[in-house]
Design a protein around this motif. Structure first.
Motif, PDB file in Angstrom:
ATOM      1  N   ARG A  58       0.842  -1.204   0.000  1.00  0.00           N
ATOM      2  CA  ARG A  58       0.000   0.000   0.000  1.00  0.00           C
ATOM      3  C   ARG A  58       0.876   1.252   0.000  1.00  0.00           C
ATOM      4  O   ARG A  58       0.563   2.244  -0.671  1.00  0.00           O
ATOM      5  N   ASP A  59       1.974   1.206   0.765  1.00  0.00           N
ATOM      6  CA  ASP A  59       2.881   2.356   0.802  1.00  0.00           C
ATOM      7  C   ASP A  59       3.461   2.630  -0.589  1.00  0.00           C
ATOM      8  O   ASP A  59       3.571   3.785  -1.012  1.00  0.00           O
ATOM      9  N   ILE A  60       3.837   1.550  -1.294  1.00  0.00           N
ATOM     10  CA  ILE A  60       4.368   1.697  -2.650  1.00  0.00           C
ATOM     11  C   ILE A  60       3.316   2.334  -3.557  1.00  0.00           C
ATOM     12  O   ILE A  60       3.603   3.251  -4.328  1.00  0.00           O
ATOM     13  N   ALA A  61       2.088   1.846  -3.452  1.00  0.00           N
ATOM     14  CA  ALA A  61       1.004   2.368  -4.288  1.00  0.00           C
ATOM     15  C   ALA A  61       0.742   3.840  -4.002  1.00  0.00           C
ATOM     16  O   ALA A  61       0.545   4.642  -4.930  1.00  0.00           O
ATOM     17  N   ASN A  62       0.757   4.227  -2.726  1.00  0.00           N
ATOM     18  CA  ASN A  62       0.507   5.624  -2.358  1.00  0.00           C
ATOM     19  C   ASN A  62       1.615   6.541  -2.872  1.00  0.00           C
ATOM     20  O   ASN A  62       1.352   7.622  -3.415  1.00  0.00           O
ATOM     21  N   LEU A  63       2.875   6.104  -2.698  1.00  0.00           N
ATOM     22  CA  LEU A  63       3.996   6.905  -3.169  1.00  0.00           C
ATOM     23  C   LEU A  63       3.984   7.018  -4.696  1.00  0.00           C
ATOM     24  O   LEU A  63       4.225   8.096  -5.255  1.00  0.00           O
ATOM     25  N   ALA A  64       3.693   5.901  -5.359  1.00  0.00           N
ATOM     26  CA  ALA A  64       3.629   5.916  -6.825  1.00  0.00           C
ATOM     27  C   ALA A  64       2.492   6.814  -7.300  1.00  0.00           C
ATOM     28  O   ALA A  64       2.617   7.515  -8.310  1.00  0.00           O
ATOM     29  N   GLY A  65       1.379   6.809  -6.582  1.00  0.00           N
ATOM     30  CA  GLY A  65       0.256   7.673  -6.930  1.00  0.00           C
ATOM     31  C   GLY A  65       0.615   9.143  -6.807  1.00  0.00           C
ATOM     32  O   GLY A  65       0.265   9.961  -7.664  1.00  0.00           O
ATOM     33  N   ASP A  66       1.322   9.489  -5.712  1.00  0.00           N
ATOM     34  CA  ASP A  66       1.755  10.879  -5.532  1.00  0.00           C
ATOM     35  C   ASP A  66       2.706  11.305  -6.644  1.00  0.00           C
ATOM     36  O   ASP A  66       2.603  12.419  -7.174  1.00  0.00           O
ATOM     37  N   LEU A  67       3.643  10.406  -6.997  1.00  0.00           N
ATOM     38  CA  LEU A  67       4.609  10.740  -8.045  1.00  0.00           C
ATOM     39  C   LEU A  67       3.927  10.876  -9.408  1.00  0.00           C
ATOM     40  O   LEU A  67       4.226  11.791 -10.181  1.00  0.00           O
ATOM     41  N   ALA A  68       2.989   9.980  -9.692  1.00  0.00           N
ATOM     42  CA  ALA A  68       2.271  10.045 -10.967  1.00  0.00           C
ATOM     43  C   ALA A  68       1.469  11.334 -11.083  1.00  0.00           C
ATOM     44  O   ALA A  68       1.380  11.941 -12.149  1.00  0.00           O
ATOM     45  N   THR A  69       0.889  11.760  -9.963  1.00  0.00           N
ATOM     46  CA  THR A  69       0.112  13.001  -9.965  1.00  0.00           C
ATOM     47  C   THR A  69       1.009  14.209 -10.212  1.00  0.00           C
ATOM     48  O   THR A  69       0.658  15.116 -10.974  1.00  0.00           O
ATOM     49  N   LYS A  70       2.169  14.211  -9.571  1.00  0.00           N
ATOM     50  CA  LYS A  70       3.076  15.351  -9.717  1.00  0.00           C
ATOM     51  C   LYS A  70       3.660  15.442 -11.125  1.00  0.00           C
ATOM     52  O   LYS A  70       3.748  16.525 -11.707  1.00  0.00           O
ATOM     53  N   THR A  71       4.080  14.310 -11.645  1.00  0.00           N
ATOM     54  CA  THR A  71       4.723  14.311 -12.956  1.00  0.00           C
ATOM     55  C   THR A  71       3.731  14.286 -14.102  1.00  0.00           C
ATOM     56  O   THR A  71       4.084  14.567 -15.251  1.00  0.00           O
ATOM     57  N   GLN A  72       2.459  13.916 -13.765  1.00  0.00           N
ATOM     58  CA  GLN A  72       1.397  13.831 -14.772  1.00  0.00           C
ATOM     59  C   GLN A  72       1.819  12.932 -15.939  1.00  0.00           C
ATOM     60  O   GLN A  72       1.569  13.228 -17.111  1.00  0.00           O
ATOM     61  N   SER A  73       2.485  11.846 -15.592  1.00  0.00           N
ATOM     62  CA  SER A  73       2.921  10.897 -16.628  1.00  0.00           C
ATOM     63  C   SER A  73       2.671   9.477 -16.144  1.00  0.00           C
ATOM     64  O   SER A  73       3.314   9.000 -15.226  1.00  0.00           O
ATOM     65  N   GLY A  74       1.701   8.817 -16.743  1.00  0.00           N
ATOM     66  CA  GLY A  74       1.417   7.437 -16.394  1.00  0.00           C
ATOM     67  C   GLY A  74       0.506   7.303 -15.194  1.00  0.00           C
ATOM     68  O   GLY A  74       0.201   8.269 -14.486  1.00  0.00           O
ATOM     69  N   SER A  75       0.074   6.072 -14.948  1.00  0.00           N
ATOM     70  CA  SER A  75      -0.793   5.761 -13.818  1.00  0.00           C
ATOM     71  C   SER A  75       0.060   5.354 -12.618  1.00  0.00           C
ATOM     72  O   SER A  75       1.251   5.065 -12.759  1.00  0.00           O
ATOM     73  N   PRO A  76      -0.530   5.327 -11.408  1.00  0.00           N
ATOM     74  CA  PRO A  76       0.213   4.867 -10.237  1.00  0.00           C
ATOM     75  C   PRO A  76       0.806   3.476 -10.437  1.00  0.00           C
ATOM     76  O   PRO A  76       1.947   3.228 -10.039  1.00  0.00           O
TER      77      PRO A  76
END
Length: 324
Positions: free
Chosen positions: A259-277
């Motif tokens: 879940r931690d990986i998914a949350n961090l990946a989601g935050d990064l995807a939102t910031k970079t606006q490239s790809g899904s979590p």
């Protein structure tokens, strides 16, 4: 003249509505509400389900009390974020949540709740670490709002956010994590404006002093957490951990780690606006795990060490993006 006639007609219509009401039925319903309110007051516990704040006329309904009332009424709840502001640049997060209550599939009522990281109780903490906290608080406020409406309890309990301050402080202290403690900003003394983590690295003795003498519970708790040190991976709860293989004895990552990986990946995807979590997480894991394809089997066999490595890389990428 026409306004006077319209006003008279409205008064007449209102009076007709009152006169047409079955007063025996109305009296019975009011009595039922009164009986339910009495039962609720007897079932709920002071300090757990509601809190009496000094200088206020009515007690404040808390989340455990709202849950108990919903259980007594046999209703289910559904939550939706209807408005949000996620400013990753400044670390400002604001959520508005709607809680809808159902009985046997029929919608009965709804409530709204909002929270943001600029509220007084959160300003001394790092905005990014409080993102999930304010989302949960908005959800809680929506739940209490809906519960007060469905149970006709507004004359028994209140939901004054400012009056709930001491209960919010207690909750923040009880649920504080190591990372939140590390990012908690001091608002007094020579270290004002610095995070507890920064002070810990510069002057451990001051953190030891705070652990013994801090007047505010949140700073005392934060100091105690920092002195204990960040929990090691092998000491963290492993609710679903098990050996990856009898040969290596490596442990499978826990659901919390994934879940931690998914949350961090989601935050990064939102910031970079490239790809899904998911694609972001898989790109990082492909650099860590040989032949990683992101299949269900890959995730099931992800080890604790690999999960922690992925989390570290994602945190590093987030930190690098924030510095741009």
């Amino acid at each position: 003249m026409s306004e006077a006639i319209a006003k008279t007609e409205n008064q007449t219509n209102s009076l007709s509505l009152i006169m047409g009401t079955d007063q025996n039925k109305m009296a019975s319903e009011l009595q039922a509400i009164s009986n339910f309110q009495t039962m609720v007051q007897k079932q709920l516990k002071n300090g757990q389900d509601f809190g009496v704040v000094p200088s206020t006329q009515k007690p404040t309904l808390l989340k455990p009390g709202a849950e108990k009332i919903q259980m007594l009424m046999g209703v289910t709840s559904e939550y939706n974020v209807i408005d949000k502001v996620e400013n990753y640049k400044d670390g400002y997060f604001d959520y508005t949540v709607k809680c809808v209550l159902y009985k046997s599939g029929m919608q009965l009522t709804e409530g709204l709740g909002s929270a943001n990281t600029k509220e007084s109780k959160y300003v001394s903490r790092d905005g990014f670490s409080m993102k999930n906290t304010v989302l949960k608080m908005a959800k809680k406020r929506a739940q209490v709002d809906a519960t007060l409406t469905i149970a006709s309890l507004s004359n028994v309990f209140t939901q004054d956010v400012e009056d709930m301050q001491q209960f919010n402080q207690r909750e923040n202290t009880e649920t504080m994590t190591y990372d939140e403690a590390f990012n908690l900003k001091l608002n007094f003394g020579k270290n004002k404006g610095k995070t507890m983590g920064e002070v810990m690295n510069e002057n451990r003795g001051y953190i030891e002093w705070l652990a013994e003498n801090a007047k505010k519970a949140e700073f005392k708790t934060a100091a105690e957490l920092l002195l204990k040190g960040k929990p090691a991976v092998d000491q963290a709860p492993k609710e679903d951990a098990q050996p990856a293989s009898e040969d290596t004895g490596e442990m499978i990552a826990t659901s919390q780690q994934t879940r931690d990986i998914a949350n961090l990946a989601g935050d990064l995807a939102t910031k970079t606006q490239s790809g899904s979590p998911m694609s972001t997480a898989n790109e990082v894991l492909q650099q860590i795990v040989p032949d990683w394809k992101g299949s269900d089997d890959d995730w099931k066999n992800l080890t604790v060490a690999q999960a922690e490595d992925a989390k570290s890389q994602l945190q590093g990428l987030l930190a690098a993006f924030d510095k741009k």
